[in-house]
Write an enzyme that holds these catalytic residues in place. Structure first.
Site, PDB file in Angstrom:
ATOM      1  N   HIS A  35      12.598  11.937  -3.027  1.00  0.00           N
ATOM      2  CA  HIS A  35      12.894  10.378  -3.335  1.00  0.00           C
ATOM      3  C   HIS A  35      14.507  10.618  -3.758  1.00  0.00           C
ATOM      4  CE1 HIS A  35       9.895   7.381  -3.197  1.00  0.00           C
ATOM      5  NE2 HIS A  35       9.005   8.525  -3.118  1.00  0.00           N
ATOM      6  N   GLY A  79       0.853  -1.016  -0.054  1.00  0.00           N
ATOM      7  CA  GLY A  79       0.002  -0.076   0.026  1.00  0.00           C
ATOM      8  C   GLY A  79       0.928   1.065   0.059  1.00  0.00           C
ATOM      9  N   ASP A 118      10.060   2.188 -10.317  1.00  0.00           N
ATOM     10  CA  ASP A 118       9.163   2.849  -9.220  1.00  0.00           C
ATOM     11  C   ASP A 118       8.371   3.857  -9.804  1.00  0.00           C
ATOM     12  OD1 ASP A 118       8.108   3.141  -6.731  1.00  0.00           O
ATOM     13  OD2 ASP A 118       9.856   4.040  -6.046  1.00  0.00           O
ATOM     14  N   LYS A 139       7.546  -0.259   0.491  1.00  0.00           N
ATOM     15  CA  LYS A 139       8.069  -1.209  -0.639  1.00  0.00           C
ATOM     16  C   LYS A 139       9.062  -0.502  -1.433  1.00  0.00           C
ATOM     17  CE  LYS A 139       3.969   0.903  -3.164  1.00  0.00           C
ATOM     18  NZ  LYS A 139       3.703   1.939  -2.066  1.00  0.00           N
ATOM     19  N   SER A 140       9.265   0.725  -1.735  1.00  0.00           N
ATOM     20  CA  SER A 140      10.273   1.478  -2.476  1.00  0.00           C
ATOM     21  C   SER A 140      11.603   1.442  -1.813  1.00  0.00           C
ATOM     22  CB  SER A 140       9.903   3.100  -2.641  1.00  0.00           C
ATOM     23  OG  SER A 140       8.815   3.069  -3.575  1.00  0.00           O
TER      24      SER A 140
END
Length: 176
Positions: free
Chosen positions: A53, A13, A86, A18-19
Site C-alpha cells: 500500500h 467490498g 483508510d 475503494k482505496s
C-alpha cells in the site's frame, strides 16, 4: 478531480477499488495530502500488504499510522490538507479487540471529522451484504460496522459505493 466536499465517504467490498478511488480523489483536489492508515501488521501477510500500500501510494503523502487514536490523528493533520482515512473497518476491529466503548469512540471520531480543517475522504467496507455470520463476535462486528457506516454516511456530503472499481453515488455526485 474537482468538486471534493468537506466529507466524502467511500464504501465497498474487499478489493472493490475503494482505496484507489479515495487516493485519486485526494490527488485530484490539488491540496497537500495526508493519509491516515489504521492497519496493524499482525502477521507477515498483513505486513506485506502495508508495504505494498505504501509503495502503491507513492511519494507526496504525509502518512500517519494510527490503529486506534483516530480522532487524535485527524486533529494532527496540518490545516489545508486533504485527508484519506483508510479504513474505518480496521479501526473498528482494533477498537473491538481492545474492548473499547464503541459508542464513545464513534462519537469522538464523528466530532474529529466535523472539526477537520480540510476535506476528508473516509474509506470503509460494506459488510452487510453477505450471509449472517455464524458466531456472536462476527455478528457484533457486522452490526457495529453497519451502525458506524450509517452514522458517517449521514454526516457526509458525498457517499460513494465502489464495485468492480466503478464508483456509484449514493449521496451527492461522483467528483469529476
Amino acid at each position: 478531480m474537482s468538486g471534493l466536499k468537506r466529507l466524502t465517504f467511500v464504501l465497498g467490498g474487499a478489493r472493490s477499488g475503494k482505496s484507489a478511488l479515495a487516493e485519486r480523489l485526494a490527488i485530484g483536489c490539488g491540496l497537500p495530502r495526508a493519509y491516515i492508515a489504521t492497519a496493524q501488521a499482525w502477521d507477515d501477510e498483513m505486513a506485506d500488504r502495508i508495504v505494498r500500500h505504501r509503495a502503491d501510494r507513492g511519494a507526496g503523502w504525509l502518512t500517519i499510522e494510527e490503529p486506534r487514536a483516530l480522532p487524535d490523528a485527524i486533529k494532527g493533520v496540518p490545516a489545508g490538507h486533504v485527508t484519506v482515512i483508510d479504513c474505518l473497518t480496521l479501526w473498528l476491529s482494533n477498537e473491538m479487540l481492545a474492548e473499547a466503548d464503541l459508542d464513545r469512540a464513534s462519537a469522538a471520531l464523528r466530532a474529529a471529522l466535523s472539526a477537520a480543517t480540510g476535506p476528508v475522504i473516509v474509506v470503509s467496507n460494506e459488510v452487510g451484504l453477505g450471509i449472517v455470520p455464524e458466531n456472536a463476535l462476527a455478528r457484533r462486528f457486522r452490526d457495529a460496522q453497519g451502525r458506524l457506516n450509517q452514522a458517517i454516511a449521514a454526516e457526509a456530503d458525498t457517499v460513494l459505493f465502489v464495485a468492480a472499481g466503478l464508483p456509484m453515488a449514493l449521496k451527492g455526485t461522483v467528483p469529476q
